[in-house]
Design a protein around this motif. Sequence first.
Motif, mmCIF file in Angstrom:
data_model
loop_
_atom_site.group_PDB
_atom_site.id
_atom_site.type_symbol
_atom_site.label_atom_id
_atom_site.label_comp_id
_atom_site.label_asym_id
_atom_site.label_seq_id
_atom_site.Cartn_x
_atom_site.Cartn_y
_atom_site.Cartn_z
ATOM 1 N N ALA A 129 0.826 -1.213 0.000
ATOM 2 C CA ALA A 129 0.000 0.000 0.000
ATOM 3 C C ALA A 129 0.860 1.263 0.000
ATOM 4 O O ALA A 129 0.504 2.263 -0.627
ATOM 5 C CB ALA A 129 -0.915 -0.010 1.224
ATOM 6 N N LEU A 130 2.006 1.190 0.694
ATOM 7 C CA LEU A 130 2.910 2.347 0.738
ATOM 8 C C LEU A 130 3.383 2.701 -0.668
ATOM 9 O O LEU A 130 3.371 3.865 -1.078
ATOM 10 C CB LEU A 130 4.126 2.042 1.603
ATOM 11 C CG LEU A 130 3.944 2.120 3.118
ATOM 12 C CD1 LEU A 130 5.229 1.687 3.809
ATOM 13 C CD2 LEU A 130 3.583 3.551 3.503
ATOM 14 N N VAL A 131 3.805 1.660 -1.408
ATOM 15 C CA VAL A 131 4.326 1.873 -2.752
ATOM 16 C C VAL A 131 3.220 2.411 -3.654
ATOM 17 O O VAL A 131 3.417 3.354 -4.419
ATOM 18 C CB VAL A 131 4.904 0.554 -3.310
ATOM 19 C CG1 VAL A 131 5.433 0.757 -4.723
ATOM 20 C CG2 VAL A 131 5.999 0.023 -2.403
ATOM 21 N N GLU A 132 2.025 1.810 -3.531
ATOM 22 C CA GLU A 132 0.904 2.248 -4.363
ATOM 23 C C GLU A 132 0.532 3.699 -4.072
ATOM 24 O O GLU A 132 0.285 4.488 -4.986
ATOM 25 C CB GLU A 132 -0.310 1.348 -4.132
ATOM 26 C CG GLU A 132 -0.344 0.173 -5.089
ATOM 27 C CD GLU A 132 -1.490 -0.762 -4.775
ATOM 28 O OE1 GLU A 132 -2.605 -0.268 -4.527
ATOM 29 O OE2 GLU A 132 -1.248 -1.982 -4.766
ATOM 30 N N THR A 189 0.476 6.657 -6.713
ATOM 31 C CA THR A 189 -0.750 7.419 -6.975
ATOM 32 C C THR A 189 -0.498 8.910 -6.862
ATOM 33 O O THR A 189 -1.065 9.717 -7.597
ATOM 34 C CB THR A 189 -1.847 7.017 -5.955
ATOM 35 O OG1 THR A 189 -1.846 5.614 -5.841
ATOM 36 C CG2 THR A 189 -3.200 7.520 -6.384
ATOM 37 N N MET A 190 0.344 9.287 -5.902
ATOM 38 C CA MET A 190 0.613 10.706 -5.698
ATOM 39 C C MET A 190 1.673 11.224 -6.662
ATOM 40 O O MET A 190 2.166 12.337 -6.510
ATOM 41 C CB MET A 190 1.019 10.966 -4.255
ATOM 42 C CG MET A 190 -0.153 10.714 -3.312
ATOM 43 S SD MET A 190 0.354 10.596 -1.613
ATOM 44 C CE MET A 190 0.371 12.315 -1.189
ATOM 45 N N VAL A 250 10.226 6.344 -5.661
ATOM 46 C CA VAL A 250 9.715 5.291 -4.777
ATOM 47 C C VAL A 250 10.879 4.513 -4.171
ATOM 48 O O VAL A 250 10.930 4.264 -2.966
ATOM 49 C CB VAL A 250 8.778 4.337 -5.551
ATOM 50 C CG1 VAL A 250 8.408 3.138 -4.693
ATOM 51 C CG2 VAL A 250 7.532 5.073 -6.006
ATOM 52 N N LEU A 251 11.844 4.160 -5.031
ATOM 53 C CA LEU A 251 13.012 3.402 -4.549
ATOM 54 C C LEU A 251 13.747 4.161 -3.466
ATOM 55 O O LEU A 251 14.125 3.601 -2.439
ATOM 56 C CB LEU A 251 13.973 3.150 -5.715
ATOM 57 C CG LEU A 251 13.775 1.858 -6.510
ATOM 58 C CD1 LEU A 251 14.845 1.751 -7.579
ATOM 59 C CD2 LEU A 251 13.840 0.648 -5.596
ATOM 60 N N ARG A 252 13.944 5.476 -3.718
ATOM 61 C CA ARG A 252 14.776 6.271 -2.822
ATOM 62 C C ARG A 252 14.047 6.583 -1.511
ATOM 63 O O ARG A 252 14.636 6.539 -0.446
ATOM 64 C CB ARG A 252 15.173 7.569 -3.541
ATOM 65 C CG ARG A 252 16.256 8.374 -2.852
ATOM 66 C CD ARG A 252 16.787 9.453 -3.787
ATOM 67 N NE ARG A 252 15.718 10.130 -4.526
ATOM 68 C CZ ARG A 252 15.004 11.148 -4.024
ATOM 69 N NH1 ARG A 252 15.249 11.611 -2.832
ATOM 70 N NH2 ARG A 252 14.030 11.705 -4.736
ATOM 71 N N THR A 253 12.750 6.889 -1.607
ATOM 72 C CA THR A 253 12.069 7.390 -0.412
ATOM 73 C C THR A 253 11.312 6.291 0.340
ATOM 74 O O THR A 253 11.039 6.441 1.526
ATOM 75 C CB THR A 253 11.062 8.494 -0.792
ATOM 76 O OG1 THR A 253 10.165 7.962 -1.772
ATOM 77 C CG2 THR A 253 11.775 9.701 -1.349
ATOM 78 N N ILE A 254 10.922 5.220 -0.322
ATOM 79 C CA ILE A 254 10.142 4.177 0.363
ATOM 80 C C ILE A 254 10.945 2.892 0.505
ATOM 81 O O ILE A 254 11.183 2.413 1.609
ATOM 82 C CB ILE A 254 8.832 3.840 -0.411
ATOM 83 C CG1 ILE A 254 8.120 5.118 -0.826
ATOM 84 C CG2 ILE A 254 7.993 2.864 0.395
ATOM 85 C CD1 ILE A 254 6.950 5.495 -0.014
#
Lengths: 283, 267
Positions: free
Chosen positions: B158-161, B165-166, B173-177
């Motif tokens: 859900a975090l990645v999604e 979405t935002m 995504v790779l760097r921040t999540i």
Amino acid sequence: MSKPSPRRLADYAPIAFPAGMLLAFFVVPFGIMIAISFYHRVQGGFYEPAFEFANYERFLTAFFGGVLGFSLGLSSLVAVVAVLLAFPFTWLLVRQRRQVQVIWLVFLLSVLSLSEVIIGFAWSTLFSKTAGITNLFVALGLMDQAVSLYPSFGAVLAGMVYQAFPYTVLVLYPALSRLDPTLVEAARTLGASPFRAFFNVIVPSLRNTILATIIMVFVFALGSYLLPQLLGRPQQWTLSVLITDQAIYQSNMPFASAMAVFLVLVSLGLVGLSLLFGQREKA
Amino acid sequence: MMGTWPSRLVFACFGLFLAAPLAVVAGVAVNEKKSLTFPPEGFSLSWFGEIFANPEWFSALLASVGVAASASVLAVLIALPIAWFLWRWHAPFARIVQVLGLAPFILPPVITALGFLAFWSELGLYGEPWTVVISHGIFFVTLPLVTLTLGFDAIDGALVEAAATMGADEKTVLRTIVFPLIRPYIVSGLAFAFVLSLNEYIVAYMVVGFTVETLPIKIFNALRYGYTPTMAAVSILFVAVAAAVFGLIARFGDLPRLMGAWSPRDE
């Protein structure tokens, strides 16, 4: 959430490096080893390309048969003893508080990561005449004088069980910690003693896990190389020792490779078998 | 459930079994004279000092630490893309790469060692000091591969999604999540590979046994010429390093989970 398949060639780029590394430095060495096992040995430590089974034919000698039989027998004994010890231990461990489990895991990992050289040295000290355990027995009046307990078969067995024990616990740990706790509770509610609940409910429900673990530990014990040398006599040397001896000291790479290929086949066959047992439990 | 005292007794017995050989080695390591006696006669920490003061032991220590540090980084560099790829894409062929990464650790080590010996000799590089770094890096790839696979499995989809979405692109995504969530597993994979490489004997011996003396090789060579208390001191140092590293992993990570106590799919 189902994952997409890679579409463009660029999507594959990240895995190119690891795949290349494993191909170049694991698959290729393996292939070279297999090739050398068919090569012809030339006196003086060299070999030349050939395709002959001479190296494999040496397996039929009584000496090789003896070493092989001893290796397989010793590894089986280590595996059975280690699982007999580790299974009840792990069962108790997974029911401890988290804090206690963490301390034991750190301890087990520390012992598991120890070099075989260090384990061999530690046991040879414990079994030595001047610093060994027999001094304690003398002090307690159980023995008349201190003796050296190694080299001996018992010393090799003790050292190898010691080396295999943390590994066995860590192989059993996931299965036992995920075991449904209501199983035991149900048995207890129906009036079974803790021991009966353990032997009549826990052990049978994990029969395949136990078999798979015995096989995994067997393969692990097959790899023991220094302990038979440090704690045993030459009669107690295993296949791993013989392979190294042929490769390094006798400079007979073709024969060493043939033995290694044989060991790979035995190990892979057994690992496949243990996966089969492990799979059946999940179904 | 079993009462507390029988299980305490069982734990005490196993604790004794695991600790006894190490306790004796710790005892002989503090002997004042150069003799193998237990209980120790006198007390001296000079044999620990010897590891650093004696150039032979110290260069073996440096060699071991250097090999272990570079090999563990290499192992992580190989394992990370495999684990990420398997998490990101549906690609059955990548499973083959994963199995190749798991194989060296399951087979008896002498096989991998002999393979490397044959390989480096064929290339004419036998005995080159750096070959042991690649050999260990491949040999220990399994450890970071296992920890990282667990780590990626634990990422909440859900975090990645939400990030996607935002409007976050894949790199963001790779760097921040992904990276912050994976970092502890990278560290534990590094640590496992480091400690095991430090202690590894047979691969190092077959590959560079006659040109580089790592500490386990040095201890084994020294054992052939008889006993010196320095080897006991080195052994205790290694136990301490392993306990410290695994203790740190337990302090900052979830050790029972890393050891497979439960998997996120079971929730």
